[in-house]
Design an enzyme around this catalytic site. Sequence first.
Site, mmCIF file in Angstrom:
data_model
loop_
_atom_site.group_PDB
_atom_site.id
_atom_site.type_symbol
_atom_site.label_atom_id
_atom_site.label_comp_id
_atom_site.label_asym_id
_atom_site.label_seq_id
_atom_site.Cartn_x
_atom_site.Cartn_y
_atom_site.Cartn_z
ATOM 1 N N ASP A 350 10.644 99.902 -66.534
ATOM 2 C CA ASP A 350 11.821 99.049 -66.763
ATOM 3 C C ASP A 350 12.941 99.413 -65.787
ATOM 4 O O ASP A 350 13.010 100.541 -65.288
ATOM 5 C CB ASP A 350 12.321 99.199 -68.210
ATOM 6 C CG ASP A 350 12.622 100.648 -68.578
ATOM 7 O OD1 ASP A 350 11.907 101.549 -68.081
ATOM 8 O OD2 ASP A 350 13.565 100.889 -69.350
ATOM 9 N N GLU A 351 13.795 98.443 -65.527
ATOM 10 C CA GLU A 351 15.082 98.664 -64.858
ATOM 11 C C GLU A 351 14.986 99.462 -63.557
ATOM 12 O O GLU A 351 15.839 100.305 -63.271
ATOM 13 C CB GLU A 351 16.050 99.394 -65.823
ATOM 14 C CG GLU A 351 16.360 98.595 -67.060
ATOM 15 C CD GLU A 351 17.364 99.281 -67.982
ATOM 16 O OE1 GLU A 351 18.264 98.582 -68.468
ATOM 17 O OE2 GLU A 351 17.248 100.497 -68.220
ATOM 18 N N LEU A 352 13.983 99.193 -62.767
ATOM 19 C CA LEU A 352 13.907 99.852 -61.457
ATOM 20 C C LEU A 352 14.876 99.140 -60.520
ATOM 21 O O LEU A 352 14.735 97.945 -60.254
ATOM 22 C CB LEU A 352 12.479 99.786 -60.908
ATOM 23 C CG LEU A 352 12.303 100.338 -59.488
ATOM 24 C CD1 LEU A 352 12.681 101.822 -59.433
ATOM 25 C CD2 LEU A 352 10.871 100.136 -59.010
#
Length: 581
Positions: A350-352
Amino acid sequence: MWSKPLLAVAALALGPVNALWPVPQKISTGEKVLFIDQTLDVTYNGDSISYTYGYSPSSGSDFSSKEIVQAGVSRAFQAIFQDNFVPWKLRERNSDFEPDVYETKTFVKSIQITQTEKDDASAFKPLAGEVDESYTLTLSEDGQAVIKAKSSVGCLHALESFLQLFFKHSSGTFWYTPHAPVSIEDEPKFPHRGVLLDVARSWFEVDDIKHTIDAMAWNKMNRLHLHVTDSQSWPLEIPALPKLAEEGAYRKGLSYSPEDIKGIYEYGVHRGVEVIMEIDMPGHIGVVELAYKDLIVAYNEKPYQWWCAEPPCGAFRMNSTAVYDFLDTLFEDLFPRIAPYTAYFHTGGDELNKNDSMLDPDIQSNDTEVLTPLLQTFIDYAHGKVRDAGLTPFVWEEMITDWNITLGDDVVVQSWLGGTAVKDLAEAGHKVINSDYNFWYLDCGRGQWLNFENGEAFQTFYPFNDWCGPSKSWRLVYSHDPAAGLSKEDAKLVLGGEVAVWSETIDAVNLDSLVWPRASAAGEVLWSGRQDSAGQNRSQYDAAPRLAEMRERMVARGVRASPVQMPFCTQGDPSECGYTP
Ligand SMILES: *[C@@H]1O[C@H](CO)[C@@H](O)[C@H](O)[C@H]1NC(C)=O
Ligand SMILES: *[C@@H]1O[C@H](CO)[C@@H](O)[C@H](O)[C@H]1NC(C)=O
Ligand SMILES: *[C@@H]1O[C@H](CO)[C@@H](O)[C@H](O)[C@H]1NC(C)=O
Ligand SMILES: *[C@@H]1O[C@H](CO)[C@@H](O)[C@H](O)[C@H]1NC(C)=O
Ligand SMILES: *[C@@H]1O[C@H](CO)[C@@H](O)[C@H](O)[C@H]1NC(C)=O
């Protein structure tokens, strides 16, 4: 037994009958009272089994179905005889709701448990749908209880339903059910019924985790997703990489040893709860910087918003052979230790933030065209290792929705961003877990955890709401159908859901009251379905009294769940606390 005939009618309407949580697919109950004491006979496939408080199956991955069921019986007896409650909060004020202990009593005489099929190896570490969790339970008017299930976990679910029939009498030395005869046929709607517990943002003792597994099992929830590392801390001991926990835990010793991890996984298996560990990558892993240099970019970079969702940032260098070597060592140490107990491993994703790789001397780019092939190679490599260990990979949805990474058909995709994500993913053929933050993020709505300096920042963020408020009440949690709006065919790809307990402002002190009974509400949606057998959305009028009863049971069993309603409501007909338009 009811003081006035009128009361009996009211009592029926307020539903102490069918008082189970989650509600079985089919249940009928009567109004005869049966007492129960500790002399009754319990058999498992014809063999008499004893029960000892605190009994647990022998340690190790060579599981015995009989020992697992015997431990389930011991827990049920503990709940009935030691950790039970007098249901005054659930009965009319000052009413004479208890059976007369001086009259002739009929007792439950026996519990005959039959497991009709042998558990195969996958029964203890199933992929979604691989183990049959169904059961039947009957309790006759003359006190014979009969449980049948295909698997040991089905037997455990039956025992949890059985114990929910009984109350403590205020005499203190009698226990009874007012519901005989009982007939239940039950099975789950969704095979994946989970809680995500973030043990990286705050530290949790092993016992806090086990305690959460207990409460999950009472609610027939069967997947504990342990988000075990993040940029803030690494509490997982990896003997081959000792500096990780030495430097990355919040304090030396506040970390999970291999023995702890084995204990948590085993504890779960013994209760029908499969643990799924997540090591979030390639973002959300900045803490590795404290232990091993040159693997991470953007650790503690400011302003953090340019590099990640919350400080201290940090992502793997995706084009680094040292990172691949690190993964080899990490996985070769960890996977053989968990593979005997679980089918899954979660690689996060997530959220890279694309900017991070700008700081990587080997990449120096935030261009999707440059980064995507690197990420694809990274994921292919990590998932290859997961599969080599006999595990099935899990990822967060951004790997597909933001990055368009190609994943194997086996991969389970966890969706949290809401909107049409679950539908889109299922329509694209992915197996999906629904963790829509609009409904199932239990940490939301309690305000910011960041500080804001007086002046502009203070003014901008006043009154300091968090990103995902308001808080998700049990009613909102309960309203969420994880497969809403999907065709029958696509809905089959929704394996279930997880409520999320991100722990920036949660630790052992407020854990129970924030998770329970709201996770129970999701538990019922996932076990029983959002709709009843007539296809109608389940009603809060039906749910509230049952959930209030479940809450009392959880408190009696040692989990400090929040109240559902004040006694004024739970003592009356649910319509008394209903909204009147
Ligand atoms: C990347 O950094 C720039 C500033 O250099 C910032 O404007 C942009 O919002 C950042 N992108 C993300 C996704 O955070
Ligand atoms: C990744 O590393 C290899 C080997 O050092 C190099 O040839 C390649 O250009 C790098 N790729 C990117 C996108 O930086
Ligand atoms: C990439 O970096 C440039 C320059 O700092 C910035 O303007 C742009 O917003 C960044 N792109 C993304 C996707 O963050
Ligand atoms: C995603 O990847 C697939 C196959 O690699 C490609 O056909 C498709 O066009 C891509 N979609 C987007 C939105 O880039
Ligand atoms: C059932 O609940 C869903 C979600 O709240 C709602 O969208 C839907 O309209 C409801 N269906 C009926 C028949 O009331």
